[in-house]
Design a protein around this motif. Structure first.
Motif, mmCIF file in Angstrom:
data_model
loop_
_atom_site.group_PDB
_atom_site.id
_atom_site.type_symbol
_atom_site.label_atom_id
_atom_site.label_comp_id
_atom_site.label_asym_id
_atom_site.label_seq_id
_atom_site.Cartn_x
_atom_site.Cartn_y
_atom_site.Cartn_z
ATOM 1 N N ILE A 1 0.839 -1.201 0.000
ATOM 2 C CA ILE A 1 0.000 0.000 0.000
ATOM 3 C C ILE A 1 0.871 1.247 0.000
ATOM 4 C CG2 ILE A 1 -1.629 1.350 1.373
ATOM 5 C CD1 ILE A 1 -2.956 -1.220 2.201
ATOM 6 N N GLY A 2 1.923 1.257 0.829
ATOM 7 C CA GLY A 2 2.784 2.436 0.903
ATOM 8 C C GLY A 2 3.477 2.739 -0.409
ATOM 9 N N LEU A 3 4.060 1.722 -1.031
ATOM 10 C CA LEU A 3 4.822 1.950 -2.257
ATOM 11 C C LEU A 3 3.912 2.232 -3.458
ATOM 12 C CD1 LEU A 3 7.579 -0.789 -1.853
ATOM 13 C CD2 LEU A 3 7.785 1.661 -1.467
ATOM 14 N N LEU A 4 2.832 1.459 -3.590
ATOM 15 C CA LEU A 4 1.959 1.668 -4.740
ATOM 16 C C LEU A 4 1.199 2.984 -4.648
ATOM 17 C CD1 LEU A 4 0.519 -1.920 -5.346
ATOM 18 C CD2 LEU A 4 2.344 -0.750 -6.569
ATOM 19 N N ALA A 5 0.705 3.309 -3.460
ATOM 20 C CA ALA A 5 0.017 4.593 -3.299
ATOM 21 C C ALA A 5 0.979 5.749 -3.544
ATOM 22 C CB ALA A 5 -0.593 4.687 -1.905
ATOM 23 N N THR A 6 2.214 5.613 -3.081
ATOM 24 C CA THR A 6 3.210 6.658 -3.317
ATOM 25 C C THR A 6 3.535 6.768 -4.800
ATOM 26 O OG1 THR A 6 4.168 6.316 -1.121
ATOM 27 C CG2 THR A 6 5.546 7.411 -2.763
ATOM 28 N N ALA A 7 3.637 5.623 -5.481
ATOM 29 C CA ALA A 7 3.910 5.657 -6.921
ATOM 30 C C ALA A 7 2.787 6.359 -7.677
ATOM 31 C CB ALA A 7 4.094 4.234 -7.448
ATOM 32 N N VAL A 8 1.538 6.073 -7.289
ATOM 33 C CA VAL A 8 0.405 6.741 -7.935
ATOM 34 C C VAL A 8 0.457 8.239 -7.674
ATOM 35 C CG1 VAL A 8 -2.108 6.965 -7.927
ATOM 36 C CG2 VAL A 8 -1.068 4.702 -7.880
ATOM 37 N N ALA A 9 0.695 8.622 -6.409
ATOM 38 C CA ALA A 9 0.722 10.045 -6.055
ATOM 39 C C ALA A 9 1.873 10.773 -6.747
ATOM 40 C CB ALA A 9 0.849 10.189 -4.532
ATOM 41 N N ILE A 10 3.053 10.142 -6.794
ATOM 42 C CA ILE A 10 4.206 10.783 -7.429
ATOM 43 C C ILE A 10 3.987 10.931 -8.931
ATOM 44 C CG2 ILE A 10 6.651 10.508 -7.960
ATOM 45 C CD1 ILE A 10 6.119 11.381 -5.106
ATOM 46 N N SER A 11 3.475 9.895 -9.561
ATOM 47 C CA SER A 11 3.274 9.940 -11.015
ATOM 48 C C SER A 11 2.306 11.047 -11.399
ATOM 49 C CB SER A 11 2.755 8.588 -11.517
ATOM 50 O OG SER A 11 3.682 7.550 -11.225
ATOM 51 N N ILE A 12 1.176 11.091 -10.706
ATOM 52 C CA ILE A 12 0.183 12.125 -11.032
ATOM 53 C C ILE A 12 0.704 13.508 -10.663
ATOM 54 C CG2 ILE A 12 -2.155 12.951 -10.558
ATOM 55 C CD1 ILE A 12 -2.961 10.071 -9.999
ATOM 56 N N GLY A 13 1.263 13.637 -9.464
ATOM 57 C CA GLY A 13 1.695 14.946 -8.988
ATOM 58 C C GLY A 13 2.814 15.550 -9.802
ATOM 59 N N VAL A 14 3.816 14.739 -10.178
ATOM 60 C CA VAL A 14 4.949 15.263 -10.943
ATOM 61 C C VAL A 14 4.501 15.728 -12.328
ATOM 62 C CG1 VAL A 14 7.109 14.615 -12.049
ATOM 63 C CG2 VAL A 14 6.695 13.963 -9.685
ATOM 64 N N LEU A 15 3.752 14.895 -13.027
ATOM 65 C CA LEU A 15 3.294 15.277 -14.366
ATOM 66 C C LEU A 15 2.369 16.492 -14.321
ATOM 67 C CD1 LEU A 15 2.597 11.749 -15.929
ATOM 68 C CD2 LEU A 15 4.481 13.315 -16.453
ATOM 69 N N TYR A 16 1.466 16.508 -13.369
ATOM 70 C CA TYR A 16 0.507 17.604 -13.268
ATOM 71 C C TYR A 16 1.217 18.901 -12.882
ATOM 72 C CZ TYR A 16 -4.045 19.765 -12.316
ATOM 73 O OH TYR A 16 -5.157 20.573 -12.352
ATOM 74 N N GLY A 17 2.070 18.838 -11.860
ATOM 75 C CA GLY A 17 2.753 20.040 -11.403
ATOM 76 C C GLY A 17 3.731 20.583 -12.430
ATOM 77 N N ALA A 18 4.485 19.698 -13.098
ATOM 78 C CA ALA A 18 5.446 20.153 -14.111
ATOM 79 C C ALA A 18 4.739 20.782 -15.299
ATOM 80 C CB ALA A 18 6.315 18.983 -14.563
ATOM 81 N N THR A 19 3.639 20.177 -15.715
ATOM 82 C CA THR A 19 2.890 20.735 -16.844
ATOM 83 C C THR A 19 2.299 22.097 -16.488
ATOM 84 O OG1 THR A 19 2.342 18.503 -17.600
ATOM 85 C CG2 THR A 19 1.003 20.305 -18.447
ATOM 86 N N SER A 20 1.714 22.183 -15.305
ATOM 87 C CA SER A 20 1.110 23.446 -14.885
ATOM 88 C C SER A 20 2.151 24.553 -14.760
ATOM 89 C CB SER A 20 0.392 23.247 -13.542
ATOM 90 O OG SER A 20 -0.116 24.469 -13.046
#
Length: 375
Positions: free
Chosen positions: A180-199
């Motif tokens: 749960i820790g690693l997969l949830a973190t992977a989901v959060a990092i993937s979405i957050g990095v792409l979204y924040g960098a694009t914005s």
């Protein structure tokens, strides 16, 4: 006059990339390397440990409730005779003599009625004995000798309040918590990095609109969001890390956006724009790699946060359900039984704190290795 020329073949040397330098700096960090070893050992134990354990994680031993952790096999020598006499009493038999020969116990038993051969089931149901048999029946079948082997069991981490092996449950809990820790973190990092960098890179109205979406999602209560997912899709292990990861990316998006606003003004980004590199290529090749330092640090903080969130949801009945467990659930149970069964808290806490410390040291090592200022 002849001129002799030698053909000298020049083999081009392969240059070192920034990733090679970062790897070498990471391996030179002893604390990070040691933490990676600790985390690898815990991960291997969580995956392979339950397969090698002689106990199932949901197996209940009624005769071994809250027994302390021990390297010595149970039952202890002083426990055998009282347990044997208790089983004989439950079978409504009278014991006339007790004898122990190594790992075999025997006793002359009698009854007012004929002894039912099925009385051996009482011994087989006990966790202390096995292979019980009745021999040397009297002529009236009211007296006989019963023999049984002592069933030795090891509980290296002790047992819990239900009589389940704590070692196997700790390993199984590691699977759940780490997954749960690693997969949830992977989901959060993937979405957050792409979204924040694009914005951050696009800026202007697009940036304002994307950040307003983040603000709206911030206003939604996390627990309400998870409850809605559980109501619509039911309790699901996969749903846990999707729900947590789908919310925790908001902080990551803000962090990456702030870094991107600074990075996009750098000369190498402007040079890439002048050369005609597409926006997607600039974000992928220049923006995201230069935000890895803060991302890695935040990731090491997010994994323990997700593990604690999972424990909280399980406490509310929305997360991991019995007989499955997690480190957070085990620690919660251990805290309730701390006064009389401290081992229920100690062993899950050791695994959880070791994992958290290892992640922090690895995060520090990765931050130092990936810091552009140190290149």
């Amino acid at each position: 006059m002849s001129v002799t020329t030698q053909d000298i073949s020049v083999v081009p040397t392969r240059g070192r990339s920034l990733w090679d330098d970062a790897r070498d700096r990471l391996l030179a960090n002893k604390a990070a390397v040691g933490s990676m070893i600790v985390l690898a050992v815990i991960s291997v134990l969580s995956v392979i440990g339950p397969m090698l354990s002689p106990h199932e994680f949901d197996k209940v031993y009624r005769d071994y409730v809250k027994v302390p952790a021990s390297l010595t096999a149970y039952p202890l020598p002083e426990q055998v005779q009282p347990a044997f006499e208790s089983v004989v009493k439950r079978a409504r038999l009278t014991i006339e003599g007790y004898e122990r020969n190594g790992d075999v116990v025997s006793a002359r038993i009698s009854s007012k009625k004929e002894i039912d051969p099925r009385s051996t089931r009482y011994f087989d149901r006990s966790d202390l004995f096995k292979n019980a048999e009745l021999v040397d029946f009297a002529a009236d079948k009211k007296s006989a000798v019963i023999k049984a082997d002592i069933n030795y069991l090891h509980f290296y981490f002790g047992t819990d309040a239900n009589g389940r092996d704590m070692m196997t449950r700790t390993f199984i809990a590691g699977r759940v918590s780490l997954t749960i820790g690693l997969l949830a973190t992977a989901v959060a990092i993937s979405i957050g990095v792409l979204y924040g960098a694009t914005s951050g890179y696009l800026g202007g109205r697009v940036d304002q609109m994307m950040m307003r979406v983040v603000d709206i999602l911030y206003s939604l209560p996390f627990i309400f969001f998870v409850i809605m997912l559980v109501v619509f899709f039911g309790r699901n292990f996969v749903l846990m890390f999707i729900a947590v990861g789908a919310v925790e990316w908001l902080d990551m998006a803000r962090i990456v956006r702030g870094q991107t606003l600074s990075i996009k003004r750098q000369e190498y980004v402007q040079a890439a724009e002048a050369m005609g590199v597409s926006d997607g290529g600039i974000v992928r090749r220049h923006i995201i790699p230069n935000t890895l330092g803060p991302v890695v640090v935040y990731m090491t903080l997010l994994v323990p946060k997700v593990i604690l969130l999972e424990s909280f949801l399980s406490f509310l009945g929305l997360g991991v359900q019995e007989p499955m467990t997690s480190w957070g659930v085990l620690i919660s149970e251990g805290a309730r039984n701390l006064q009389g069964a401290g081992w229920m808290l100690i062993f899950p806490s050791i695994f959880l704190t070791s994992t958290l410390f290892a992640l922090n040291f690895i995060g520090d090592g990765l931050r130092d290795a990936l810091d552009p200022k140190d290149r």
